[in-house]
Write a protein that holds these residues in place. Structure first.
Motif, PDB file in Angstrom:
ATOM      1  N   GLN A 179      -8.173   2.411   6.631  1.00  0.00           N
ATOM      2  CA  GLN A 179      -9.244   1.712   5.906  1.00  0.00           C
ATOM      3  C   GLN A 179      -8.706   0.937   4.717  1.00  0.00           C
ATOM      4  OE1 GLN A 179     -12.218   4.776   5.444  1.00  0.00           O
ATOM      5  NE2 GLN A 179     -13.084   4.293   7.454  1.00  0.00           N
ATOM      6  N   ALA A 180      -7.706   1.506   4.040  1.00  0.00           N
ATOM      7  CA  ALA A 180      -7.108   0.803   2.895  1.00  0.00           C
ATOM      8  C   ALA A 180      -6.440  -0.491   3.380  1.00  0.00           C
ATOM      9  CB  ALA A 180      -6.080   1.705   2.211  1.00  0.00           C
ATOM     10  N   ALA A 181      -5.777  -0.423   4.522  1.00  0.00           N
ATOM     11  CA  ALA A 181      -5.093  -1.611   5.057  1.00  0.00           C
ATOM     12  C   ALA A 181      -6.104  -2.686   5.439  1.00  0.00           C
ATOM     13  CB  ALA A 181      -4.243  -1.224   6.263  1.00  0.00           C
ATOM     14  N   LEU A 207       0.837  -1.214   0.000  1.00  0.00           N
ATOM     15  CA  LEU A 207       0.000   0.000   0.000  1.00  0.00           C
ATOM     16  C   LEU A 207       0.866   1.255   0.000  1.00  0.00           C
ATOM     17  CD1 LEU A 207      -2.733  -1.220   2.500  1.00  0.00           C
ATOM     18  CD2 LEU A 207      -2.961  -0.902   0.041  1.00  0.00           C
ATOM     19  N   PRO A 208       0.354   2.323  -0.616  1.00  0.00           N
ATOM     20  CA  PRO A 208       1.154   3.551  -0.648  1.00  0.00           C
ATOM     21  C   PRO A 208       1.248   4.209   0.738  1.00  0.00           C
ATOM     22  CG  PRO A 208      -1.020   3.911  -1.618  1.00  0.00           C
ATOM     23  CD  PRO A 208      -0.925   2.457  -1.320  1.00  0.00           C
ATOM     24  N   GLY A 209       2.425   4.728   1.057  1.00  0.00           N
ATOM     25  CA  GLY A 209       2.599   5.427   2.339  1.00  0.00           C
ATOM     26  C   GLY A 209       2.397   6.919   2.166  1.00  0.00           C
ATOM     27  N   GLY A 210       3.346   7.700   2.624  1.00  0.00           N
ATOM     28  CA  GLY A 210       3.220   9.161   2.502  1.00  0.00           C
ATOM     29  C   GLY A 210       3.239   9.815   3.859  1.00  0.00           C
ATOM     30  N   GLU A 211       3.265  11.142   3.838  1.00  0.00           N
ATOM     31  CA  GLU A 211       3.356  11.876   5.101  1.00  0.00           C
ATOM     32  C   GLU A 211       2.000  11.998   5.778  1.00  0.00           C
ATOM     33  OE1 GLU A 211       5.243  15.656   4.638  1.00  0.00           O
ATOM     34  OE2 GLU A 211       6.973  14.765   3.612  1.00  0.00           O
ATOM     35  N   VAL A 212       2.034  12.266   7.067  1.00  0.00           N
ATOM     36  CA  VAL A 212       0.795  12.473   7.828  1.00  0.00           C
ATOM     37  C   VAL A 212       0.604  13.969   8.088  1.00  0.00           C
ATOM     38  CG1 VAL A 212      -0.380  12.052  10.018  1.00  0.00           C
ATOM     39  CG2 VAL A 212       1.095  10.280   9.055  1.00  0.00           C
TER      40      VAL A 212
END
Ligand code: NDP
Ligand code: MG
Length: 385
Positions: free
Chosen positions: A369-371, A353-358
């Protein structure tokens, strides 16, 4: 005496908190549970809160019937949890719900300027940067309830701002310490629910068996004490007597010991800075005789390794790992997957799954939800085969 709202009052931590609160005559402003109507109503009749929240709205009429004749306000759902977290009467909010569902109420309580006694570790795993930044801005204190983090918090009292060189995060090792993957292939939920030292809710007990609990606590410690991952060492200590320790620059190590009983850290978080008699037994070191310390086995316990990798990357990665784990543990408890698959699914979700900053709560929720959706799809595809 502080006035307390308890989110998750019917659970393992919640019921022990009620015992502590009754012992010290503290006032309860509000209670919340997911669906345990009977116990929630009993607690409400005993503690006279101004409001109670039952997350599952369908069961509200049943609760209303049990609380007929009282003036207790009845609430439900996430709105209800957030309302309770923000009530003006609260001095402190004990968040002891299980899962990342506790994140928004924590943020709302902080927004309202309420101190938090935090048991709900998933809150910090998924949204640690948001929670700590909000608390800093609002001048709110977060008192750890998790025993290891309470231990460190206790070790830091009177510390005069000296820097922590390292935290020693102790782990019981759970029911399967010493086992290898081949031994764990056919483990059932009943086997995994037998914890050697602690009597806890089912989700955290499974997390202890997979050692994900220590991974979640590693991330929780990073946020609570502003540590880098390299400053935290996990040490398996089977007896759960040393609840964790802190090493300072001079290599002096200060630890906190006690019997494995959550009422001690719960009471410290609620009564801080006071220490009063606690409804538990004293520690007798000679009854234990030997205390042991060993390295964790990262080859066997995939969940622990995934959590450590997630926090090394940071951003949304820990929220993904946490969400995948919550979903996979639910599947394991319903006998839909095997024990080792929990770790496999968590690792896969983390890698795919794509990560990214919070930046916002909504981003954390979307990653969570994606996880969960990823794990559900993998499990239903496997069962269709
Ligand atoms: P339990 O499963 O025993 O209890 C969970 C509580 O949360 C119950 O009161 C449950 O209500 C409530 N709850 C769950 N979902 C919701 C929701 N959506 N809205 C409102 N209430 C909800 O868990 P524990 O007490 O064991 O653990 C709670 C938290 O504390 C977890 O994050 C855990 O990791 C942490 N913790 C627990 C320790 C322990 O010794 N138990 C030790 C250290 C940390 P209901 O009864 O109706 O389902
Ligand atoms: Mg703990």
């Amino acid at each position: 005496m502080k006035k307390v709202a308890i989110l998750g009052s019917t659970g393992s931590i919640g019921t022990q908190a009620v015992e502590v609160i009754q012992k010290h005559g503290m006032q309860v402003t509000a209670l919340a549970a997911h669906s345990n109507v009977k116990l929630l109503a009993e607690q409400a009749m005993q503690l006279h809160p101004a409001a109670v929240c039952l997350y599952q709205a369908e069961k509200l009429p049943e609760l209303a019937e049990l609380l007929k004749g009282t003036s207790i306000e009845l609430l439900s759902g996430m709105d209800g949890l957030c309302r309770i977290a923000q009530m003006p009467e609260n001095d402190i909010v004990l968040n002891s719900v299980v899962g990342m569902v506790g994140l928004l109420p924590t943020l709302k309580a902080i927004e309202a300027g309420k101190d938090i006694a935090l048991a709900n570790k998933e809150t910090l795993v998924a949204g640690g940067s948001l929670v700590m930044e909000a608390a800093r801005q609002r001048g709110v204190r977060i008192f750890p309830v998790d025993s290891e983090h309470s231990a460190v918090f206790q070790c830091l009292q009177g510390n005069d701002g000296n820097r922590i060189r390292k935290m020693i995060l102790t782990a019981s090792g759970g029911p399967f310490f010493g086992k290898k993957k081949a031994d764990l292939r056919h483990v059932t939920a009943a086997d995994a629910l037998k914890h050697p030292n602690w009597d806890m809710g089912s989700k955290i007990t499974i997390d202890s068996a997979t050692m994900m609990n220590k991974g979640l606590e590693f991330i929780e410690a990073k946020w609570l004490f502003d540590l880098t991952p390299s400053q935290i060492e996990i040490v398996v200590h089977r007896q759960s007597v040393l609840h964790s320790a802190v090493e300072f620059e001079d290599h002096a190590v200060i630890g906190q010991m006690g019997v494995p009983d959550m009422k001690i850290p719960i009471q410290y978080a609620l009564l801080y800075p006071e220490r009063k008699p606690c409804p538990t037994r004293p520690l007798s070191l000679t009854d234990y005789g030997t205390l042991t310390f060993e390295k964790p086995d990262l080859e066997t316990f995939d969940c622990l390794r995934a959590a450590l990798d997630a926090i090394a990357e940071g951003g949304l990665r820990p929220a993904i790992v946490n969400g995948a784990n919550e979903e996979a543990v639910g599947c394991f408890l319903r006998d839909e997957i095997g024990f080792l698959e929990i770790g496999t699914l968590v690792r896969e979700a983390m890698e795919n799954l794509p990560g990214g900053e919070v930046h916002t709560y909504e981003e954390v929720l979307a990653a969570d939800q994606a996880a969960r959706a990823y794990v559900r799809e993998r499990v239903s595809a496997a069962s269709a085969r």
